[in-house]
Scaffold this active site. Structure first.
Site, PDB file in Angstrom:
ATOM      1  N   LYS A  40      15.654 -40.921 -15.156  1.00 52.92           N
ATOM      2  CA  LYS A  40      17.076 -40.605 -14.922  1.00 52.92           C
ATOM      3  C   LYS A  40      17.227 -39.488 -13.882  1.00 52.92           C
ATOM      4  O   LYS A  40      16.245 -38.789 -13.565  1.00 52.92           O
ATOM      5  CB  LYS A  40      17.704 -40.160 -16.245  1.00 52.92           C
ATOM      6  CG  LYS A  40      17.069 -38.889 -16.814  1.00 52.92           C
ATOM      7  CD  LYS A  40      17.572 -38.569 -18.211  1.00 52.92           C
ATOM      8  CE  LYS A  40      16.873 -37.319 -18.743  1.00 52.92           C
ATOM      9  NZ  LYS A  40      17.251 -37.041 -20.142  1.00 52.92           N
ATOM     10  N   ARG A 142      24.702 -34.595 -30.379  1.00 55.82           N
ATOM     11  CA  ARG A 142      25.168 -34.885 -29.031  1.00 55.82           C
ATOM     12  C   ARG A 142      25.598 -36.349 -29.113  1.00 55.82           C
ATOM     13  O   ARG A 142      26.567 -36.664 -29.790  1.00 55.82           O
ATOM     14  CB  ARG A 142      24.036 -34.620 -28.025  1.00 55.82           C
ATOM     15  CG  ARG A 142      24.473 -34.669 -26.581  1.00 55.82           C
ATOM     16  CD  ARG A 142      23.341 -34.303 -25.621  1.00 55.82           C
ATOM     17  NE  ARG A 142      22.291 -35.328 -25.574  1.00 55.82           N
ATOM     18  CZ  ARG A 142      21.211 -35.255 -24.792  1.00 55.82           C
ATOM     19  NH1 ARG A 142      21.019 -34.208 -24.011  1.00 55.82           N
ATOM     20  NH2 ARG A 142      20.306 -36.214 -24.796  1.00 55.82           N
ATOM     21  N   TYR A 274      23.119 -10.236   1.997  1.00 55.89           N
ATOM     22  CA  TYR A 274      24.467  -9.973   1.471  1.00 55.89           C
ATOM     23  C   TYR A 274      24.454  -8.957   0.341  1.00 55.89           C
ATOM     24  O   TYR A 274      23.634  -9.053  -0.577  1.00 55.89           O
ATOM     25  CB  TYR A 274      25.101 -11.259   0.946  1.00 55.89           C
ATOM     26  CG  TYR A 274      25.435 -12.274   2.004  1.00 55.89           C
ATOM     27  CD1 TYR A 274      26.290 -11.962   3.055  1.00 55.89           C
ATOM     28  CD2 TYR A 274      24.911 -13.555   1.942  1.00 55.89           C
ATOM     29  CE1 TYR A 274      26.606 -12.905   4.021  1.00 55.89           C
ATOM     30  CE2 TYR A 274      25.217 -14.506   2.901  1.00 55.89           C
ATOM     31  CZ  TYR A 274      26.062 -14.173   3.939  1.00 55.89           C
ATOM     32  OH  TYR A 274      26.369 -15.111   4.888  1.00 55.89           O
ATOM     33  N   MET A 328      23.062 -19.296   1.609  1.00 55.60           N
ATOM     34  CA  MET A 328      23.247 -20.738   1.576  1.00 55.60           C
ATOM     35  C   MET A 328      22.125 -21.468   2.320  1.00 55.60           C
ATOM     36  O   MET A 328      21.656 -22.512   1.891  1.00 55.60           O
ATOM     37  CB  MET A 328      24.600 -21.112   2.190  1.00 55.60           C
ATOM     38  CG  MET A 328      24.916 -22.599   2.083  1.00 55.60           C
ATOM     39  SD  MET A 328      26.441 -23.072   2.934  1.00 55.60           S
ATOM     40  CE  MET A 328      27.682 -22.297   1.914  1.00 55.60           C
TER      41      MET A 328
HETATM   42  C1  LIG Z   1      15.972 -36.786 -20.771  1.00 57.31           C
HETATM   43  C2  LIG Z   1      15.633 -37.414 -22.053  1.00 57.31           C
HETATM   44  C3  LIG Z   1      14.294 -37.626 -22.430  1.00 57.31           C
HETATM   45  C4  LIG Z   1      13.121 -37.059 -21.656  1.00 57.31           C
HETATM   46  O1  LIG Z   1      12.946 -35.722 -22.040  1.00 57.31           O
HETATM   47  P1  LIG Z   1      11.737 -34.839 -21.441  1.00 57.31           P
HETATM   48  O2  LIG Z   1      11.840 -33.564 -22.156  1.00 57.31           O
HETATM   49  O3  LIG Z   1      12.033 -34.713 -19.979  1.00 57.31           O
HETATM   50  O4  LIG Z   1      10.503 -35.589 -21.704  1.00 57.31           O
HETATM   51  C5  LIG Z   1      14.036 -38.346 -23.572  1.00 57.31           C
HETATM   52  N1  LIG Z   1      15.053 -38.821 -24.333  1.00 57.31           N
HETATM   53  C6  LIG Z   1      16.341 -38.602 -24.022  1.00 57.31           C
HETATM   54  C7  LIG Z   1      17.400 -39.134 -24.892  1.00 57.31           C
HETATM   55  C8  LIG Z   1      16.680 -37.887 -22.885  1.00 57.31           C
HETATM   56  O5  LIG Z   1      17.968 -37.655 -22.601  1.00 57.31           O
END
Ligand SMILES: *Cc1c(COP(=O)(O)O)cnc(C)c1O
Length: 389
Positions: A40, A142, A274, A328
């Site tokens: 993802k 969640r 800055y 930046m």
């Molecule tokens: C992102 C995610 C993972 C992977 O988690 P890692 O800690 O990067 O291995 C697994 N399951 C779900 C539901 C996630 O959202």
């Protein structure tokens, strides 16, 4: 070697696909169960399609994305085989997207009866049964089916299976504290997950693939491995639980580098960048590096008032601290009297072997986790993939 983004600046990201493949092999070996490679968010900044191919080459039986749209992109790129996604909702996901996912044989995660109804409509539209996994909430609070709704959702899932609307292929959940192996929530969530599995079986949903572990649990908690492990961060070679993970031979796949743009003398009392937050206490030399928050370098890396805690980069095999505020487009680093040639390679981060800090070192300096460092990096930088040929 393929260039996937037109470079708008001199800095670049190089992703080693051989490292991702090798990390997948390590994770399969250490867990002893099938690997679900999580790609993802553009493969945590490493390139979704390329990372997926590398993970498959390393033996990952499954791929997983967050959104349905990401999963469809993988299919369009020719990645066949088991593929799971988990972010969709009948209220916001178009019916056509669900139908395309069903047609593409993507496993959809169901969170509610309403979503199962939407998947049923999509299966109708696609003219074939869907593939559904049940995501149960075991304590992360969640996504996931709340405990009170398990009976209704499981009953609807079983009825739809009997009606030929879908095949229920799996049941899964996600841990809240896997990066703290001693946290009592881990065992509690396992126990709640076992209850969910038993209840699903009581509803006639048998032979489901059960999965609970992310990278940290896959490596550190044998009891959480069940029938498969979902690994993201470890696939990219980063430590999912700094301070807890033994060295299992993971190799960071991402290197960020830039050419040194300028070297100048700083005199005692010169104030840098800055806000003039860093003032030279003695003469030194300073280097200009063309990366900033426009490239995803966190501004919090500056650590005003705590120069020893600021993030560092590697130049000539030595670590050089950032001085003053991250801008930046550039940062200033302390060369401590050295005068490397203009164009000398600056390693912003990468594997230790690259001669600079790691993404984990940056995370520590910025008060965040390595996931955020690699996932947010990019901006004007080109990204090149090497290996896997
Ligand atoms: C992102 C995610 C993972 C992977 O988690 P890692 O800690 O990067 O291995 C697994 N399951 C779900 C539901 C996630 O959202």
């Amino acid at each position: 070697m393929s260039r996937t983004t037109a470079p708008l600046g001199p800095a670049e990201i190089v992703v080693d696909l051989d490292a991702i493949r090798a990390n997948a092999e390590v994770l399969r070996e250490i867990s002893g169960v099938p690997l679900i490679a999580v790609v993802k968010a553009d493969g945590y900044g490493h390139g979704m399609v390329e990372s997926a191919r590398a993970a498959r080459a390393g033996g990952a039986q499954w791929l997983a994305t967050a959104t349905v749209e990401e999963a469809l992109v993988l299919r369009e790129a020719g990645l066949d085989g088991p593929l799971l996604c988990w972010i969709s909702s009948p209220e916001v996901t178009p019916g056509a997207t669900y139908a395309a996912a069903v047609a593409a044989g993507i496993d959809l995660s169901a969170y509610s009866v309403a979503e199962l109804d939407a998947i049923a409509a999509a299966a109708d539209r696609a003219g074939r049964p869907a593939r559904v996994q049940l995501k149960v909430d075991t304590g992360l609070t969640r996504g996931g089916i709340p405990r009170a709704a398990w009976p209704d959702v499981f009953a609807r899932a079983r009825a739809g299976e009997e009606a030929g609307q879908w095949q229920v292929t799996g049941i899964w959940s996600h841990l809240a504290c896997a990066d703290e192996p001693e946290h009592p929530a881990n065992a509690e969530q396992e126990a709640v997950f076992d209850e969910a599995v038993a209840l699903a079986e009581a509803h006639g949903l048998t032979s489901l693939m059960r999965h609970l572990a992310n990278s940290a649990a896959a490596i550190l908690r044998p009891s959480a491995r069940y029938d498969a492990v979902r690994c993201g961060i470890a696939l990219y070679g980063l430590d999912p639980a700094p301070g807890h993970t033994p060295d299992i031979g993971l190799v960071p796949a991402m290197t960020v580098r830039a050419p040194l743009m300028m070297v100048k003398d700083a005199h005692e009392g010169d104030a840098v960048s800055y806000g003039q937050h860093w003032v030279a206490e003695r003469p030194t030399t300073l280097g200009l590096v063309p990366v900033g928050y426009g490239e995803g370098i966190p501004r919090s890396a500056s650590r005003p008032g705590e120069p020893e805690a600021a993030a560092r980069v590697g130049i000539g095999g030595r670590l050089r601290p950032i001085r003053g505020t991250v801008c930046m487009d550039q940062v200033v680093v302390d060369l401590d009297g050295d005068r490397p040639e203009i164009g000398t390679e600056v390693v912003v981060f990468g594997p230790r072997s690259a001669g600079g800090p790691t993404a984990q070192d940056w995370a520590q300096a910025c008060g965040t986790i390595n996931y955020e460092i690699v996932t947010r990096i990019g901006g004007r930088m080109s990204r090149t993939h090497v290996g896997l040929r």
